[in-house]
Write a protein that holds these residues in place. Structure first.
Motif: not given
Length: 159
Positions: A47-51, A15-18, A5-9, A24-25
């Motif tokens: 914490p290093f996983e892409k959102l 928030l940017p998913g990349d 997902k490129h955008i996460v709510r 991102a948080l």
């Protein structure tokens, strides 16, 4: 594997998913990188996983931790509103809640006529900064001598 997902709510903000979870948080108002990292660990997320790679369950868990960080073991010294004036509890406010609380604090200081409240009213620096040379509006930098000022006014009059 879930789709990316490129955008996460999260918490009413896109928030940017990349970006990694901790970065991102940190786009949320009231959340810095260290608090975001603590939230990720409390939610059992790397914490290093892409959102954008997280599934909906992990995102919901992150939102739960952000809403009640003390219930998930995040220490109180990381919160941005410790010993709240009204409740006396340690709180962590995010987004519009933080804006409302700051405005209420400034309003209270203005109401009780504290030094900080008066300086907020006057638009002056509140935390002890110098005002002799900095913080001026416009192009005024120094004080001109009377002779120089008279010459400039005379030159303007000739034009």
């Amino acid at each position: 594997m879930t789709e990316f997902k490129h955008i996460v709510r999260v918490m009413y903000k896109d928030l940017p998913g990349d970006e990694p979870v901790q970065w991102a948080l940190s786009h949320l108002k009231g959340v810095n990188v260290s608090f975001a990292r603590a939230v990720a660990f409390a939610a059992d997320v790397d914490p290093f996983e892409k959102l954008g790679n997280l599934d909906d369950g992990a995102v919901k868990k992150i939102e739960e931790v952000l809403k009640d960080p003390s219930g998930y073991g995040i220490p109180g010294w990381m919160f941005n509103r410790r010993k709240d004036y009204e409740t006396g509890r340690d709180l962590h406010l995010i987004g519009p809640e933080l804006d409302i609380a700051v405005a209420a604090d400034i309003g209270l200081e203005r109401k009780i006529r504290s030094r900080r409240g008066i300086r907020h009213e006057l638009g002056l620096p509140v935390r002890g900064q110098r005002t002799r040379t900095t913080g001026r509006k416009g192009t005024t930098v120094g004080v001109k001598r009377k002779e120089t000022r008279m010459r400039e006014e005379a030159a303007k009059g000739k034009k």
